[in-house]
Write a protein that holds these residues in place. Sequence first.
Motif, PDB file in Angstrom:
ATOM      1  N   ILE A   7       9.441   7.636   7.817  1.00  0.00           N
ATOM      2  CA  ILE A   7       9.119   6.470   6.312  1.00  0.00           C
ATOM      3  C   ILE A   7       7.941   5.519   6.971  1.00  0.00           C
ATOM      4  N   THR A   8       7.904   5.308   8.570  1.00  0.00           N
ATOM      5  CA  THR A   8       7.132   4.779   8.946  1.00  0.00           C
ATOM      6  C   THR A   8       5.944   5.159   9.490  1.00  0.00           C
ATOM      7  N   PRO A   9       5.695   6.080  10.132  1.00  0.00           N
ATOM      8  CA  PRO A   9       4.097   7.257  10.267  1.00  0.00           C
ATOM      9  C   PRO A   9       3.966   7.232   8.973  1.00  0.00           C
ATOM     10  N   HIS A  10       4.363   7.999   8.503  1.00  0.00           N
ATOM     11  CA  HIS A  10       3.404   7.826   7.403  1.00  0.00           C
ATOM     12  C   HIS A  10       3.336   6.872   6.685  1.00  0.00           C
ATOM     13  N   LEU A  11       3.869   5.522   6.134  1.00  0.00           N
ATOM     14  CA  LEU A  11       4.156   4.900   5.462  1.00  0.00           C
ATOM     15  C   LEU A  11       2.422   4.144   6.282  1.00  0.00           C
ATOM     16  N   LEU A  12       2.744   3.637   7.732  1.00  0.00           N
ATOM     17  CA  LEU A  12       1.807   2.799   8.622  1.00  0.00           C
ATOM     18  C   LEU A  12       0.255   4.110   8.231  1.00  0.00           C
ATOM     19  N   THR A  32      -5.516   2.848  -0.573  1.00  0.00           N
ATOM     20  CA  THR A  32      -3.694   2.971   0.607  1.00  0.00           C
ATOM     21  C   THR A  32      -3.625   1.980   0.803  1.00  0.00           C
ATOM     22  N   VAL A  33      -4.388   0.627   1.175  1.00  0.00           N
ATOM     23  CA  VAL A  33      -3.592  -0.040   2.113  1.00  0.00           C
ATOM     24  C   VAL A  33      -2.730  -0.835   0.824  1.00  0.00           C
ATOM     25  N   ILE A  34      -2.815  -0.863  -0.232  1.00  0.00           N
ATOM     26  CA  ILE A  34      -2.216  -1.233  -1.525  1.00  0.00           C
ATOM     27  C   ILE A  34      -1.054  -0.450  -1.632  1.00  0.00           C
ATOM     28  N   LEU A  35      -1.140   0.874  -1.792  1.00  0.00           N
ATOM     29  CA  LEU A  35      -0.462   1.137  -2.084  1.00  0.00           C
ATOM     30  C   LEU A  35       1.121   1.441  -0.346  1.00  0.00           C
ATOM     31  N   GLU A  36      -0.086   1.644   0.587  1.00  0.00           N
ATOM     32  CA  GLU A  36       1.337   1.303   1.403  1.00  0.00           C
ATOM     33  C   GLU A  36       2.326   0.371   1.388  1.00  0.00           C
ATOM     34  N   ILE A  37       1.490  -1.234   1.256  1.00  0.00           N
ATOM     35  CA  ILE A  37       2.374  -2.332   0.785  1.00  0.00           C
ATOM     36  C   ILE A  37       3.223  -1.755  -0.185  1.00  0.00           C
ATOM     37  N   ASN A  38       3.066  -2.028  -1.074  1.00  0.00           N
ATOM     38  CA  ASN A  38       3.629  -1.383  -1.887  1.00  0.00           C
ATOM     39  C   ASN A  38       5.234  -1.093  -2.117  1.00  0.00           C
ATOM     40  N   SER A  39       4.976  -0.350  -1.501  1.00  0.00           N
ATOM     41  CA  SER A  39       6.152   0.846  -0.573  1.00  0.00           C
ATOM     42  C   SER A  39       6.807  -0.125   0.576  1.00  0.00           C
ATOM     43  N   TRP A  40       5.808  -0.979   1.647  1.00  0.00           N
ATOM     44  CA  TRP A  40       6.882  -1.070   2.740  1.00  0.00           C
ATOM     45  C   TRP A  40       7.538  -2.705   0.958  1.00  0.00           C
ATOM     46  N   ASN A  41       7.511  -2.930   0.465  1.00  0.00           N
ATOM     47  CA  ASN A  41       7.993  -3.797  -0.356  1.00  0.00           C
ATOM     48  C   ASN A  41       9.525  -3.526  -1.266  1.00  0.00           C
ATOM     49  N   ARG A  42       9.195  -2.204  -1.860  1.00  0.00           N
ATOM     50  CA  ARG A  42       9.958  -1.814  -2.236  1.00  0.00           C
ATOM     51  C   ARG A  42      10.979  -1.645  -1.524  1.00  0.00           C
ATOM     52  N   ILE A  43      10.890  -0.732  -0.159  1.00  0.00           N
ATOM     53  CA  ILE A  43      12.275  -0.679   0.805  1.00  0.00           C
ATOM     54  C   ILE A  43      12.929  -1.433   1.341  1.00  0.00           C
ATOM     55  N   ALA A  44      11.468  -2.913   1.716  1.00  0.00           N
ATOM     56  CA  ALA A  44      12.600  -4.023   2.061  1.00  0.00           C
ATOM     57  C   ALA A  44      13.196  -4.865   1.057  1.00  0.00           C
ATOM     58  N   VAL A  45      12.247  -5.055  -0.731  1.00  0.00           N
ATOM     59  CA  VAL A  45      13.196  -5.274  -1.594  1.00  0.00           C
ATOM     60  C   VAL A  45      14.707  -4.505  -2.029  1.00  0.00           C
TER      61      VAL A  45
END
Length: 156
Positions: free
Chosen positions: A17-22, A128-141
Motif C-alpha cells: 500500500i504505502t510504496p504504491h500510493l506514495l 495523481t496527487v488527488i487520486l493518492e490522497i483520496n485513496s489514503w482517506n478511504r483507508i484512514a476513514v
Amino acid sequence: MTAHITPDEVFERCPRITPHLLGLGKVSNNVEVPTLIQHLVKLRVSQLNHCGFCQVMHAAEARADGESQVRLDVLPAWREAPCFNAKEQAALAWAEAVTLIAAQPDVSLAFSQLTSQFNNQAIVELTTVILEINSWNRIAVGFNFTPEVEGVHASA
C-alpha cells in the motif's frame, strides 16, 4: 475512538500500500505543480472526505513547508477568500470535482479552469496527487484511524 484495524497492522498485512500510493502521488521534478498547491489539495480533499487523520497530517506538513495558518483556516471557503491565486483556485476546483464526482459536479468547467493555469503534464500529475490522497482517506476513514492532536483534549 479506536481503529477497526490499526495503521501498523494494515500496512504490515499489505506492505505494498504505502510504496504504491506514495509512488502514485509523487510529482515529477520537472513539472510545475508547486508543493504548496499539493498541500492545499491534499488538505482540501481530506476535508471533503471527513478524514481527520489526514487533515492533521497535511496541515502540519503544509505549515512546515511555509503555508500560513490563516490560509489553512479559510481553505474550506477558498472560493470566497481573496488569499488564493488563480492557479490555486483552479487546482482546488479540480480536486473538488474529481473527489466529489459521484455528486456530478461540473467537471468540464473545473477542467477548463485548470487548462488556463496548467499544461497537460501538470494536470495529469496533479490528478495523481488527488487520486493518492483520496485513496489514503478511504483507508484512514474506513479503518477509523484516529488523528493525534497534540495539546488538545476533548472537553466535557
